[in-house]
Structure formats: structure tokens, C-alpha cells
Design a protein around this motif. Structure first.
Motif, PDB file in Angstrom:
ATOM      1  N   SER A 151       0.812  -1.215   0.000  1.00  0.00           N
ATOM      2  CA  SER A 151       0.000   0.000   0.000  1.00  0.00           C
ATOM      3  C   SER A 151       0.843   1.260   0.000  1.00  0.00           C
ATOM      4  CB  SER A 151      -0.951   0.012   1.215  1.00  0.00           C
ATOM      5  OG  SER A 151      -1.883  -1.037   1.136  1.00  0.00           O
ATOM      6  N   GLN A 152       1.941   1.252   0.747  1.00  0.00           N
ATOM      7  CA  GLN A 152       2.754   2.450   0.894  1.00  0.00           C
ATOM      8  C   GLN A 152       3.901   2.522  -0.117  1.00  0.00           C
ATOM      9  OE1 GLN A 152       3.897   2.983   5.015  1.00  0.00           O
ATOM     10  NE2 GLN A 152       1.894   2.322   5.772  1.00  0.00           N
ATOM     11  N   SER A 153       4.392   1.385  -0.565  1.00  0.00           N
ATOM     12  CA  SER A 153       5.461   1.359  -1.579  1.00  0.00           C
ATOM     13  C   SER A 153       5.136   0.271  -2.609  1.00  0.00           C
ATOM     14  CB  SER A 153       6.825   1.095  -0.934  1.00  0.00           C
ATOM     15  OG  SER A 153       7.135   2.083   0.021  1.00  0.00           O
ATOM     16  N   PRO A 154       4.055   0.453  -3.357  1.00  0.00           N
ATOM     17  CA  PRO A 154       3.609  -0.636  -4.257  1.00  0.00           C
ATOM     18  C   PRO A 154       4.598  -0.952  -5.369  1.00  0.00           C
ATOM     19  CG  PRO A 154       2.362   1.372  -4.667  1.00  0.00           C
ATOM     20  CD  PRO A 154       3.167   1.626  -3.433  1.00  0.00           C
ATOM     21  N   LEU A 155       5.125   0.080  -6.035  1.00  0.00           N
ATOM     22  CA  LEU A 155       6.022  -0.175  -7.160  1.00  0.00           C
ATOM     23  C   LEU A 155       7.332  -0.777  -6.688  1.00  0.00           C
ATOM     24  CD1 LEU A 155       6.388   0.048 -10.200  1.00  0.00           C
ATOM     25  CD2 LEU A 155       7.339   2.335  -9.864  1.00  0.00           C
ATOM     26  N   ILE A 230       1.655  -7.740 -10.805  1.00  0.00           N
ATOM     27  CA  ILE A 230       0.838  -6.560 -10.516  1.00  0.00           C
ATOM     28  C   ILE A 230      -0.613  -6.960 -10.261  1.00  0.00           C
ATOM     29  CG2 ILE A 230       0.032  -4.356 -11.440  1.00  0.00           C
ATOM     30  CD1 ILE A 230       2.603  -4.207 -13.059  1.00  0.00           C
ATOM     31  N   LEU A 231      -1.130  -7.863 -11.085  1.00  0.00           N
ATOM     32  CA  LEU A 231      -2.521  -8.291 -10.947  1.00  0.00           C
ATOM     33  C   LEU A 231      -2.762  -8.955  -9.599  1.00  0.00           C
ATOM     34  CD1 LEU A 231      -5.326  -8.738 -12.278  1.00  0.00           C
ATOM     35  CD2 LEU A 231      -4.446 -10.914 -13.118  1.00  0.00           C
ATOM     36  N   VAL A 232      -1.831  -9.771  -9.141  1.00  0.00           N
ATOM     37  CA  VAL A 232      -2.021 -10.539  -7.916  1.00  0.00           C
ATOM     38  C   VAL A 232      -1.844  -9.670  -6.678  1.00  0.00           C
ATOM     39  CG1 VAL A 232      -1.065 -12.431  -6.529  1.00  0.00           C
ATOM     40  CG2 VAL A 232      -1.403 -12.734  -8.977  1.00  0.00           C
ATOM     41  N   GLY A 237      -2.733  -0.419  -8.321  1.00  0.00           N
ATOM     42  CA  GLY A 237      -2.931   0.695  -7.393  1.00  0.00           C
ATOM     43  C   GLY A 237      -1.844   0.811  -6.352  1.00  0.00           C
ATOM     44  N   PRO A 238      -2.080   1.679  -5.368  1.00  0.00           N
ATOM     45  CA  PRO A 238      -3.234   2.592  -5.252  1.00  0.00           C
ATOM     46  C   PRO A 238      -3.265   3.618  -6.390  1.00  0.00           C
ATOM     47  CG  PRO A 238      -2.017   2.425  -3.175  1.00  0.00           C
ATOM     48  CD  PRO A 238      -1.159   1.799  -4.229  1.00  0.00           C
ATOM     49  N   GLY A 239      -4.414   3.839  -6.965  1.00  0.00           N
ATOM     50  CA  GLY A 239      -4.524   4.711  -8.134  1.00  0.00           C
ATOM     51  C   GLY A 239      -3.809   4.087  -9.303  1.00  0.00           C
ATOM     52  N   THR A 240      -2.791   4.769  -9.800  1.00  0.00           N
ATOM     53  CA  THR A 240      -1.944   4.234 -10.871  1.00  0.00           C
ATOM     54  C   THR A 240      -0.499   4.106 -10.400  1.00  0.00           C
ATOM     55  OG1 THR A 240      -1.597   6.490 -11.723  1.00  0.00           O
ATOM     56  CG2 THR A 240      -3.406   5.204 -12.671  1.00  0.00           C
ATOM     57  N   ALA A 241      -0.304   3.979  -9.096  1.00  0.00           N
ATOM     58  CA  ALA A 241       1.053   3.975  -8.538  1.00  0.00           C
ATOM     59  C   ALA A 241       1.873   2.782  -9.005  1.00  0.00           C
ATOM     60  CB  ALA A 241       0.989   3.999  -7.010  1.00  0.00           C
ATOM     61  N   SER A 242       1.228   1.672  -9.343  1.00  0.00           N
ATOM     62  CA  SER A 242       1.968   0.488  -9.801  1.00  0.00           C
ATOM     63  C   SER A 242       1.452  -0.017 -11.136  1.00  0.00           C
ATOM     64  CB  SER A 242       1.877  -0.622  -8.746  1.00  0.00           C
ATOM     65  OG  SER A 242       0.522  -0.968  -8.495  1.00  0.00           O
ATOM     66  N   THR A 243       0.811   0.850 -11.909  1.00  0.00           N
ATOM     67  CA  THR A 243       0.296   0.465 -13.229  1.00  0.00           C
ATOM     68  C   THR A 243       1.383   0.637 -14.275  1.00  0.00           C
ATOM     69  OG1 THR A 243      -1.964   1.136 -12.646  1.00  0.00           O
ATOM     70  CG2 THR A 243      -1.437   0.969 -14.987  1.00  0.00           C
ATOM     71  N   TYR A 247      -0.399  -3.556 -17.874  1.00  0.00           N
ATOM     72  CA  TYR A 247      -1.597  -3.571 -17.047  1.00  0.00           C
ATOM     73  C   TYR A 247      -2.599  -2.514 -17.508  1.00  0.00           C
ATOM     74  CZ  TYR A 247      -4.449  -4.363 -12.922  1.00  0.00           C
ATOM     75  OH  TYR A 247      -5.479  -4.701 -12.091  1.00  0.00           O
ATOM     76  N   LEU A 248      -2.109  -1.391 -18.049  1.00  0.00           N
ATOM     77  CA  LEU A 248      -3.008  -0.368 -18.571  1.00  0.00           C
ATOM     78  C   LEU A 248      -3.780  -0.894 -19.776  1.00  0.00           C
ATOM     79  CD1 LEU A 248      -4.002   2.555 -18.362  1.00  0.00           C
ATOM     80  CD2 LEU A 248      -2.106   3.225 -19.859  1.00  0.00           C
ATOM     81  N   VAL A 249      -3.121  -1.642 -20.639  1.00  0.00           N
ATOM     82  CA  VAL A 249      -3.805  -2.256 -21.779  1.00  0.00           C
ATOM     83  C   VAL A 249      -4.846  -3.261 -21.295  1.00  0.00           C
ATOM     84  CG1 VAL A 249      -3.482  -3.736 -23.799  1.00  0.00           C
ATOM     85  CG2 VAL A 249      -1.866  -1.900 -23.334  1.00  0.00           C
TER      86      VAL A 249
END
Length: 290
Positions: A151-155, A230-232, A237-243, A247-249
Motif C-alpha cells: 500500500s505504501q510502496s507498491p512499485l 501486478i494483478l495478484v 494501485g493505489p490509483g496508478t502507482a503500480s500500473t 496492465y493499462l492495456v
């Protein structure tokens, strides 16, 4: 005459495989390009129409696109840095004589054979869970507040998960290259008074340069399409922080049912991936020539 006849016969024999491979690549690509030029939404049947480059304009102007592009570059770059430097250190350690060397090498390489989905689930539930994870347990044992990684450091968390899976691959390639290094060079340098760091900098590092470029090329091609982790774990998220772009496609095509927009995003991703591949191939070519 016999030589030319045998060449023609050889070409005729491999032509079915070449044609099949060509169709295998061209047909899906052509269909994706066709859909990218159409207004094609699964929630609006019967409204299909030709819209030209409108899908590309919407995709490139989407606020999530710039975030996804930056996240993709950060993901690829972060994993490469960890795997290259970590792979070198592990390769040097595994090249040293030790008891049970074969078992240790198998254990180090084992994570590469774990499926991405399984790897992501293990890291999400066993290590990074802020309540029952091992990291939370260690933090509580030290009197610290557990940290919610996803949640705090997703990427950064996804980079860590993907790097853990690709580190064995880099280690294996670099270890193979390191074992081809002439030991007499290291022994001569040691007798001349060269320290450990000097031997690594002037002998090992130049010898590992070609293997490192190969690792960078292969990993980059696969890392650009990172999706399961990313999916799992974060669902982008949160938002687009790890998109990332992949995953956008997926969001455009399967979550918003916009086949036209998702196809346009897929073509954009293919173009960007080819640009990166061409750049890396030129870099590797120069490295091999030198």
C-alpha cells in the motif's frame, strides 16, 4: 546444377514452416491494428465503426498513460540494477570452492522456476502482509510498527518481487561467464600484489561485460510485459502507482471492455518495446565488436 537443385529443395522443405511462422506473427498483429482503428466496445454491440487514429489519441492523452510509462521504465530499470549487481555478487560467491556447492547452486537458481503468480502470492501473503507476514513479525519483534509494503510502496514492492524471480537467471549467466575466465590471470594479478577490488575491477568486470549485456537484453524484453505480479498484488494501485503499460492495456481491454482502445494501447506498447529492443541490440553489437 546439383548444388542449386539441393538449395531449391532445401528452401521448399522449410518454406511451410516459414509461412506458418509468418502467419503466426502477422495475423494477430494485423487484427490488432484493425481493431485499434475501430470503435469497438463490448458493452455497445452494433456500434462498431471506423474511427481512424482516435483510439491512439485517447490512449496517449489518458492521464494514466504517462504514469504507466514512467512506472514501466522504473520497473525495468530497478529490476535490472538489482539483478545485475546482485547476480555478479552471487556468481562470485558461488564460484568459490565450498562444501555442498552443487546443492547451493540449485537452491539459488530455484526461484527462477517458480511461476510469477505463485511468486507474487507467496510474497504478498507470507512476507509483505502487514498483519501476519514475516516482515511484520520481524518489525514487531524489534519494537517497530509493521510496514504495509503493497500500500505504501507498491512499485518498489513489485520491483523486489520481480527481481527475486529474475536474480537466479542473471546469476546463472554471469556464473557461466565467470567460470570461463582463465584462473591464471587472477593468480598472476594476485602474485603482482593486486587486491580483491583491483582484480574485480580490471579483470572480472571487463570479462563479465558481454554476459551482462546479454542479461540486460533478455530480461528487458520480458520485464516490459510484467503483468501477473501486478494483478495478484496491487491491481495497479493505489490509483496508478503500480500500473505499467501492460496492465493499462489490460484495464482498457478487459475491465472497460474497450477492445479498440486496448488494441491501440497494445500497438503503442509493441512500438515502444521495439524501440527499446533496437537500442539494446545496437548497444550489445558495439559491446561485442569491442
Amino acid at each position: 546444377m546439383a548444388t542449386s537443385a539441393s538449395r531449391i529443395a532445401g528452401r521448399l522443405m522449410i518454406s511451410p514452416a516459414v509461412v506458418l511462422l509468418f502467419l503466426w506473427m502477422i495475423v494477430p498483429l494485423a487484427m490488432t491494428i484493425w481493431f485499434s482503428l475501430q470503435h469497438y466496445n463490448l458493452l455497445q454491440p452494433g456500434t462498431e465503426r471506423f474511427v481512424g487514429l482516435l483510439n491512439y489519441r485517447y490512449f496517449l492523452s489518458d492521464p494514466a498513460f504517462s504514469d504507466a510509462l514512467v512506472n514501466t521504465l522504473l520497473l525495468v530499470g530497478g529490476v535490472l540494477v538489482i539483478t545485475i549487481f546482485g547476480g555478479m555478487l552471487l556468481a562470485i560467491l558461488l564460484d568459490q570452492p565450498m562444501w555442498g556447492q552443487g546443492i547451493v547452486r540449485v537452491l539459488v537458481i530455484a526461484p527462477f522456476f517458480v511461476m510469477p503468480t505463485v511468486s507474487a502470492l507467496v510474497w504478498k501473503n507470507m512476507f509483505m502482509n502487514p498483519v501476519n507476514g514475516l516482515f511484520a513479525f520481524a518489525a514487531k519483534a524489534l519494537g517497530m510498527q509493521p510496514y504495509d509494503f503493497l500500500s505504501q510502496s507498491p512499485l518498489a514492492s513489485i520491483i523486489l518481487i520481480v527481481a527475486w524471480q529474475w536474480l537466479p537467471f542473471a546469476t546463472l549467466i554471469l556464473l557461466t561467464a565467470l567460470q570461463s575466465l582463465d584462473s591464471e590471470q587472477l593468480e598472476a594479478a594476485e602474485m603482482d600484489g593486486a587486491g580483491v577490488l583491483s582484480r574485480f575491477r580490471y579483470i572480472m568486470l571487463p570479462h563479465l561485460a558481454r554476459a551482462s549485456t546479454v542479461v540486460i537484453l533478455i530480461q528487458t524484453i520480458f520485464l516490459l510485459s510484467t503483468f501477473a505480479e501486478i494483478l495478484v498484488t496491487t491491481n495497479g494501485g493505489p490509483g496508478t502507482a503500480s500500473t505499467n503499460l501492460t496492465y493499462l492495456v489490460y484495464m482498457q481491454s478487459l475491465l472497460q471492455y474497450d477492445v479498440g482502445g486496448g488494441s491501440a494501447g497494445g500497438i503503442v506498447a509493441v512500438v515502444l518495446a521495439n524501440i527499446v529492443a533496437i537500442f539494446l541490440m545496437r548497444m550489445i553489437g558495439k559491446n561485442l565488436e569491442s
